[in-house]
Design a protein around this motif. Sequence first.
Motif, PDB file in Angstrom:
ATOM      1  N   PRO A  64      64.954   6.533  34.171  1.00 12.48           N
ATOM      2  CA  PRO A  64      66.041   7.523  34.270  1.00 12.48           C
ATOM      3  C   PRO A  64      66.408   7.841  35.719  1.00 12.48           C
ATOM      4  N   LEU A  65      67.692   8.053  35.944  1.00 14.06           N
ATOM      5  CA  LEU A  65      68.201   8.477  37.234  1.00 14.06           C
ATOM      6  C   LEU A  65      69.317   9.473  36.992  1.00 14.06           C
ATOM      7  N   SER A  66      69.201  10.654  37.599  1.00 13.11           N
ATOM      8  CA  SER A  66      70.220  11.688  37.451  1.00 13.11           C
ATOM      9  C   SER A  66      71.144  11.674  38.661  1.00 13.11           C
ATOM     10  N   PHE A  67      72.452  11.743  38.395  1.00  9.80           N
ATOM     11  CA  PHE A  67      73.436  11.806  39.476  1.00  9.80           C
ATOM     12  C   PHE A  67      74.654  12.578  39.002  1.00  9.80           C
ATOM     13  N   ALA A  68      75.041  13.598  39.765  1.00  8.87           N
ATOM     14  CA  ALA A  68      76.263  14.380  39.503  1.00  8.87           C
ATOM     15  C   ALA A  68      76.305  14.898  38.067  1.00  8.87           C
ATOM     16  N   ASN A  69      75.179  15.409  37.611  1.00  2.68           N
ATOM     17  CA  ASN A  69      75.049  15.987  36.267  1.00  2.68           C
ATOM     18  C   ASN A  69      75.220  14.957  35.155  1.00  2.68           C
ATOM     19  N   HIS A  70      75.029  13.693  35.471  1.00  7.25           N
ATOM     20  CA  HIS A  70      75.041  12.627  34.477  1.00  7.25           C
ATOM     21  C   HIS A  70      73.688  11.937  34.473  1.00  7.25           C
ATOM     22  N   TYR A  81      72.640   1.646  33.623  1.00  2.89           N
ATOM     23  CA  TYR A  81      73.176   1.834  32.284  1.00  2.89           C
ATOM     24  C   TYR A  81      73.541   3.303  32.140  1.00  2.89           C
ATOM     25  N   TRP A  82      74.753   3.559  31.651  1.00  2.00           N
ATOM     26  CA  TRP A  82      75.301   4.910  31.496  1.00  2.00           C
ATOM     27  C   TRP A  82      75.380   5.210  30.005  1.00  2.00           C
ATOM     28  N   PRO A  83      74.390   5.886  29.450  1.00  2.00           N
ATOM     29  CA  PRO A  83      74.342   6.087  27.994  1.00  2.00           C
ATOM     30  C   PRO A  83      75.566   6.793  27.426  1.00  2.00           C
ATOM     31  N   ALA A  84      76.095   7.787  28.154  1.00  2.00           N
ATOM     32  CA  ALA A  84      77.231   8.548  27.631  1.00  2.00           C
ATOM     33  C   ALA A  84      78.455   7.674  27.414  1.00  2.00           C
ATOM     34  N   GLN A  85      78.587   6.610  28.191  1.00  2.00           N
ATOM     35  CA  GLN A  85      79.718   5.689  28.068  1.00  2.00           C
ATOM     36  C   GLN A  85      79.318   4.380  27.385  1.00  2.00           C
ATOM     37  N   LYS A  86      78.031   4.240  27.068  1.00  2.30           N
ATOM     38  CA  LYS A  86      77.493   2.970  26.545  1.00  2.30           C
ATOM     39  C   LYS A  86      77.924   1.825  27.455  1.00  2.30           C
ATOM     40  N   ALA A  87      77.768   2.065  28.766  1.00  2.00           N
ATOM     41  CA  ALA A  87      78.327   1.162  29.771  1.00  2.00           C
ATOM     42  C   ALA A  87      77.258   0.660  30.726  1.00  2.00           C
ATOM     43  N   LEU A  88      77.399  -0.587  31.121  1.00  2.00           N
ATOM     44  CA  LEU A  88      76.567  -1.209  32.137  1.00  2.00           C
ATOM     45  C   LEU A  88      77.381  -1.296  33.419  1.00  2.00           C
ATOM     46  N   LEU A  89      76.776  -0.904  34.547  1.00  2.00           N
ATOM     47  CA  LEU A  89      77.451  -0.914  35.838  1.00  2.00           C
ATOM     48  C   LEU A  89      76.737  -1.874  36.778  1.00  2.00           C
ATOM     49  N   GLY A 117      84.844  11.069  32.797  1.00  2.00           N
ATOM     50  CA  GLY A 117      83.628  11.863  32.739  1.00  2.00           C
ATOM     51  C   GLY A 117      83.333  12.614  34.019  1.00  2.00           C
ATOM     52  N   GLY A 118      84.378  12.884  34.805  1.00  2.00           N
ATOM     53  CA  GLY A 118      84.177  13.603  36.059  1.00  2.00           C
ATOM     54  C   GLY A 118      83.642  12.742  37.182  1.00  2.00           C
ATOM     55  N   LEU A 119      83.654  11.414  37.018  1.00  2.00           N
ATOM     56  CA  LEU A 119      83.171  10.490  38.040  1.00  2.00           C
ATOM     57  C   LEU A 119      84.257   9.489  38.405  1.00  2.00           C
ATOM     58  N   THR A 125      85.534  11.983  49.237  1.00  6.47           N
ATOM     59  CA  THR A 125      85.902  11.816  47.840  1.00  6.47           C
ATOM     60  C   THR A 125      86.048  13.160  47.138  1.00  6.47           C
ATOM     61  N   LYS A 126      87.039  13.254  46.267  1.00  3.76           N
ATOM     62  CA  LYS A 126      87.254  14.485  45.511  1.00  3.76           C
ATOM     63  C   LYS A 126      86.396  14.536  44.247  1.00  3.76           C
ATOM     64  N   LEU A 127      85.950  13.392  43.769  1.00  2.11           N
ATOM     65  CA  LEU A 127      85.059  13.308  42.614  1.00  2.11           C
ATOM     66  C   LEU A 127      83.759  12.654  43.043  1.00  2.11           C
ATOM     67  N   PRO A 128      82.647  13.032  42.453  1.00  2.00           N
ATOM     68  CA  PRO A 128      81.439  12.247  42.688  1.00  2.00           C
ATOM     69  C   PRO A 128      81.729  10.792  42.338  1.00  2.00           C
ATOM     70  N   GLU A 129      81.222   9.864  43.135  1.00  2.00           N
ATOM     71  CA  GLU A 129      81.605   8.469  42.961  1.00  2.00           C
ATOM     72  C   GLU A 129      80.397   7.538  42.947  1.00  2.00           C
ATOM     73  N   ILE A 130      80.582   6.425  42.246  1.00  2.00           N
ATOM     74  CA  ILE A 130      79.628   5.325  42.270  1.00  2.00           C
ATOM     75  C   ILE A 130      80.364   4.129  42.842  1.00  2.00           C
ATOM     76  N   SER A 131      79.757   3.452  43.812  1.00  2.00           N
ATOM     77  CA  SER A 131      80.434   2.366  44.510  1.00  2.00           C
ATOM     78  C   SER A 131      79.432   1.259  44.849  1.00  2.00           C
ATOM     79  N   GLY A 132      79.958   0.216  45.492  1.00  2.91           N
ATOM     80  CA  GLY A 132      79.128  -0.903  45.929  1.00  2.91           C
ATOM     81  C   GLY A 132      79.398  -1.184  47.392  1.00  2.91           C
TER      82      GLY A 132
END
Length: 244
Positions: A3-9, A20-28, A130-132, A142-149
């Motif tokens: 588990p990893l917590s970031f920006a309340n997700h 893996y983002w369970p709330a979106q059932k998404a792989l990043l 989802g606020g990201l 950034t105006k939203l918490p962000e995930i980048s590469g």
Amino acid sequence: MVPLSFANHQFHVIAPAALYWPAQKALLVADLHLEKASFYARQGQMLPPYDSRATLDELAGLVATTAAEKVFCLGDNYHDVGGEARLEDQAARLLTKLTQNTQWTWISGNHDRDVSGLWGGDVTAEWTGGGLALRHEATANTKLPEISGHFHPKLRVPVRGRHVSRRCFVKGETHLIMPAFGALTGGLAANHPAIEQAVLGEAEAVIALKEKLLHFDLGFAPALPEALNQPELPLPLAIAESRR
């Protein structure tokens, strides 16, 4: 998965360089750099031509493991603008199967700004939900918490009397920078000034082990309130060169 917590997700780190983002059932994943070997081969530097296949085989395994319904690829998906059309046959077949079986989103990067989704999937400059924000390059203000590469962060850590380089995430209050996923990708030191400028505040390097995360303070200075209103700082030329 750890588990990893970031920006309340809540996320799960899966393998050294995927989320893996369970709330979106998404792989990043970020920075696949498909067809890097064939790019160098055209310049006379011969590398084993299996990098795209190895990268996509690993990615397909993670999709199966997580049962992900969505995949987000955060830019520099191909190593150069011609890489998408040049994708070798076996890799192209695997990629087509993956994009047909998931809701696949290509986020364009500086290496592949013209990515078209030739083998399936949707293309966008960035994605929000989802606020990201999901994008290729970190935005200091950034105006939203962000995930980048983009930066391919790595960290040298002492292991049994010697130093070993490991891919890592860089996590700040509003930024989460992912390591490069591609089989032939290099890396930039996680405490490099270019990353500090992008994060604009305190941050830590996070390395995933099989059952836990290791956290390392990067020693970045806290962000000054007035700095948040400044335009995004440009990358040093040395970093631009390291991405070639």
